[in-house]
Write a protein that holds these residues in place. Structure first.
Motif, PDB file in Angstrom:
ATOM      1  N   MET A 131       0.822  -1.210   0.000  1.00  0.00           N
ATOM      2  CA  MET A 131       0.000   0.000   0.000  1.00  0.00           C
ATOM      3  C   MET A 131       0.858   1.264   0.000  1.00  0.00           C
ATOM      4  O   MET A 131       0.496   2.282  -0.608  1.00  0.00           O
ATOM      5  N   PHE A 132       2.004   1.203   0.663  1.00  0.00           N
ATOM      6  CA  PHE A 132       2.888   2.368   0.727  1.00  0.00           C
ATOM      7  C   PHE A 132       3.858   2.447  -0.442  1.00  0.00           C
ATOM      8  O   PHE A 132       4.838   3.195  -0.391  1.00  0.00           O
ATOM      9  N   GLY A 133       3.613   1.681  -1.492  1.00  0.00           N
ATOM     10  CA  GLY A 133       4.392   1.810  -2.716  1.00  0.00           C
ATOM     11  C   GLY A 133       5.490   0.788  -2.886  1.00  0.00           C
ATOM     12  O   GLY A 133       6.327   0.935  -3.798  1.00  0.00           O
ATOM     13  N   GLY A 134       5.529  -0.248  -2.054  1.00  0.00           N
ATOM     14  CA  GLY A 134       6.531  -1.281  -2.211  1.00  0.00           C
ATOM     15  C   GLY A 134       6.217  -2.195  -3.370  1.00  0.00           C
ATOM     16  O   GLY A 134       5.091  -2.232  -3.873  1.00  0.00           O
ATOM     17  N   VAL A 135       7.219  -2.949  -3.822  1.00  0.00           N
ATOM     18  CA  VAL A 135       7.023  -3.907  -4.910  1.00  0.00           C
ATOM     19  C   VAL A 135       6.656  -5.254  -4.311  1.00  0.00           C
ATOM     20  O   VAL A 135       6.837  -5.502  -3.121  1.00  0.00           O
ATOM     21  N   TRP A 136       6.150  -6.143  -5.166  1.00  0.00           N
ATOM     22  CA  TRP A 136       5.688  -7.436  -4.664  1.00  0.00           C
ATOM     23  C   TRP A 136       6.830  -8.284  -4.120  1.00  0.00           C
ATOM     24  O   TRP A 136       6.616  -9.186  -3.304  1.00  0.00           O
ATOM     25  N   ASN A 137       8.051  -8.004  -4.555  1.00  0.00           N
ATOM     26  CA  ASN A 137       9.204  -8.723  -4.003  1.00  0.00           C
ATOM     27  C   ASN A 137       9.414  -8.415  -2.520  1.00  0.00           C
ATOM     28  O   ASN A 137      10.081  -9.178  -1.822  1.00  0.00           O
ATOM     29  N   ASP A 138       8.842  -7.300  -2.074  1.00  0.00           N
ATOM     30  CA  ASP A 138       8.994  -6.906  -0.664  1.00  0.00           C
ATOM     31  C   ASP A 138       7.876  -7.456   0.214  1.00  0.00           C
ATOM     32  O   ASP A 138       7.923  -7.300   1.440  1.00  0.00           O
ATOM     33  N   PHE A 139       6.877  -8.089  -0.393  1.00  0.00           N
ATOM     34  CA  PHE A 139       5.731  -8.570   0.387  1.00  0.00           C
ATOM     35  C   PHE A 139       6.141  -9.655   1.384  1.00  0.00           C
ATOM     36  O   PHE A 139       5.815  -9.573   2.573  1.00  0.00           O
ATOM     37  N   ILE A 140       6.868 -10.665   0.905  1.00  0.00           N
ATOM     38  CA  ILE A 140       7.277 -11.765   1.783  1.00  0.00           C
ATOM     39  C   ILE A 140       8.248 -11.296   2.866  1.00  0.00           C
ATOM     40  O   ILE A 140       8.077 -11.648   4.053  1.00  0.00           O
ATOM     41  N   PRO A 141       9.289 -10.506   2.542  1.00  0.00           N
ATOM     42  CA  PRO A 141      10.158  -9.999   3.613  1.00  0.00           C
ATOM     43  C   PRO A 141       9.401  -9.196   4.676  1.00  0.00           C
ATOM     44  O   PRO A 141       9.661  -9.343   5.873  1.00  0.00           O
ATOM     45  N   ALA A 142       8.453  -8.354   4.233  1.00  0.00           N
ATOM     46  CA  ALA A 142       7.661  -7.581   5.192  1.00  0.00           C
ATOM     47  C   ALA A 142       6.771  -8.493   6.025  1.00  0.00           C
ATOM     48  O   ALA A 142       6.602  -8.288   7.233  1.00  0.00           O
ATOM     49  N   LEU A 143       6.198  -9.516   5.380  1.00  0.00           N
ATOM     50  CA  LEU A 143       5.353 -10.476   6.089  1.00  0.00           C
ATOM     51  C   LEU A 143       6.145 -11.193   7.176  1.00  0.00           C
ATOM     52  O   LEU A 143       5.696 -11.317   8.316  1.00  0.00           O
ATOM     53  N   ILE A 193       9.754  -2.029   3.434  1.00  0.00           N
ATOM     54  CA  ILE A 193       9.630  -3.232   4.269  1.00  0.00           C
ATOM     55  C   ILE A 193       9.527  -2.855   5.737  1.00  0.00           C
ATOM     56  O   ILE A 193       8.703  -3.405   6.487  1.00  0.00           O
ATOM     57  N   ILE A 194      10.346  -1.908   6.168  1.00  0.00           N
ATOM     58  CA  ILE A 194      10.330  -1.477   7.571  1.00  0.00           C
ATOM     59  C   ILE A 194       9.003  -0.817   7.911  1.00  0.00           C
ATOM     60  O   ILE A 194       8.406  -1.097   8.970  1.00  0.00           O
ATOM     61  N   ILE A 195       8.531   0.060   7.036  1.00  0.00           N
ATOM     62  CA  ILE A 195       7.262   0.748   7.290  1.00  0.00           C
ATOM     63  C   ILE A 195       6.129  -0.264   7.449  1.00  0.00           C
ATOM     64  O   ILE A 195       5.318  -0.184   8.377  1.00  0.00           O
ATOM     65  N   GLY A 196       6.061  -1.227   6.531  1.00  0.00           N
ATOM     66  CA  GLY A 196       5.023  -2.243   6.633  1.00  0.00           C
ATOM     67  C   GLY A 196       5.188  -3.105   7.878  1.00  0.00           C
ATOM     68  O   GLY A 196       4.202  -3.438   8.549  1.00  0.00           O
ATOM     69  N   GLY A 197       6.426  -3.461   8.216  1.00  0.00           N
ATOM     70  CA  GLY A 197       6.679  -4.331   9.354  1.00  0.00           C
ATOM     71  C   GLY A 197       6.296  -3.737  10.687  1.00  0.00           C
ATOM     72  O   GLY A 197       5.827  -4.446  11.588  1.00  0.00           O
ATOM     73  N   VAL A 198       6.487  -2.424  10.842  1.00  0.00           N
ATOM     74  CA  VAL A 198       6.222  -1.805  12.150  1.00  0.00           C
ATOM     75  C   VAL A 198       4.764  -1.403  12.333  1.00  0.00           C
ATOM     76  O   VAL A 198       4.368  -1.045  13.454  1.00  0.00           O
ATOM     77  N   MET A 199       3.970  -1.459  11.281  1.00  0.00           N
ATOM     78  CA  MET A 199       2.586  -1.003  11.400  1.00  0.00           C
ATOM     79  C   MET A 199       1.789  -1.724  12.485  1.00  0.00           C
ATOM     80  O   MET A 199       1.002  -1.096  13.208  1.00  0.00           O
TER      81      MET A 199
END
Length: 247
Positions: A131-143, A193-199
């Motif tokens: 949602m914050f503009g990351g690419v799909w490659n960042d989805f799994i690391p953020a998850l 990744i960090i932004i998504g992870g800390v939400m």
């Protein structure tokens, strides 16, 4: 012989459950007053802060005080107490029935087990990254980072009773996993990744309640919750900064 249940006991218990479950201060006081009024009290006096409840059936009557030491987010319990309060107001419950219902709610654990909340937090982290503009490659690391960070926060929170340490260590875990993913080429954009992870760690409900309490005129509660939210946000930022500084 059954012990007599008082209006004060019912009101204070209702306030305790709501305050410990993340309800706004003005809502806690309003619920206590409505319950007391339904049982015939003409001038109930209630005063709540994030760490304590005061209640009396009149200005010059004996005051009951309850210390609040633990707080979490469980809006299901808040809704349950509201339902019981409406039933009392409608005359469907007497004192003993109301007290028994509140005891049941108080004794209930969290609606969702820890592993369910961890899984949800993980997927929330991945979705926020996109949602914050990351690419799909960042989805799994953020998850992965969000899930392990949230699990670490829950684990530390159970072991230590020191406020803000759990959020700090949760952020450290998120930052550490993010750095590993970036250096190994699994992730692409560290900031996303960090932004998504800390939400899942962000004290959104606390900030909302602080603003609503301030708007309602509860200055002490509003300011204290605002400061608590600010320190929590600082702890999260410090945890991330500690990892990035040594990366």
């Amino acid at each position: 012989m059954e012990k007599k249940v008082s209006i004060e006991q019912v009101c204070v218990l209702a306030g305790k459950i709501m305050l410990q479950s993340g309800a706004e201060t003005y809502r806690v006081e309003d619920t206590m007053n409505r319950i007391a009024t339904a049982f015939g009290v003409k001038n109930p006096q209630s005063y709540a802060t994030p760490t304590g409840i005061n209640f009396a059936v009149d200005v010059a009557e004996e005051t009951y005080f309850l210390r609040i030491t633990t707080r979490s987010t469980d809006l299901h319990k808040v809704a349950e107490v509201n339902t019981i309060s409406r039933s009392i107001t409608a005359g469907e419950l007497n004192l003993r029935e109301a007290f028994s219902s509140l005891i049941e709610v108080d004794n209930d654990g969290l609606l969702y087990h820890a592993w369910i909340r961890i899984i949800v937090a993980a997927f929330v982290s991945g979705c926020f990254t996109i949602m914050f503009g990351g690419v799909w490659n960042d989805f799994i690391p953020a998850l992965v980072a969000g899930g392990f960070g949230y699990a670490g926060m829950l684990g530390v929170d159970r072991l230590l009773e020191i406020r803000f340490v759990s959020e700090f260590l949760g952020a450290v875990i998120i930052g550490f996993i993010t750095v590993i993913c970036i250096y190994t080429g699994i992730g692409k954009e560290m900031d996303k990744i960090i932004i998504g992870g800390v939400m899942p760690l962000v004290p959104g409900l606390l900030i909302t309640n602080a603003v609503r309490d301030l708007i309602s005129g509860h200055l002490v509660s509003g300011l204290s919750k605002g400061i608590e939210a600010s320190i929590t946000a600082f702890a999260i930022g410090a945890g991330i900064a500690a990892i990035i500084a040594f990366a």
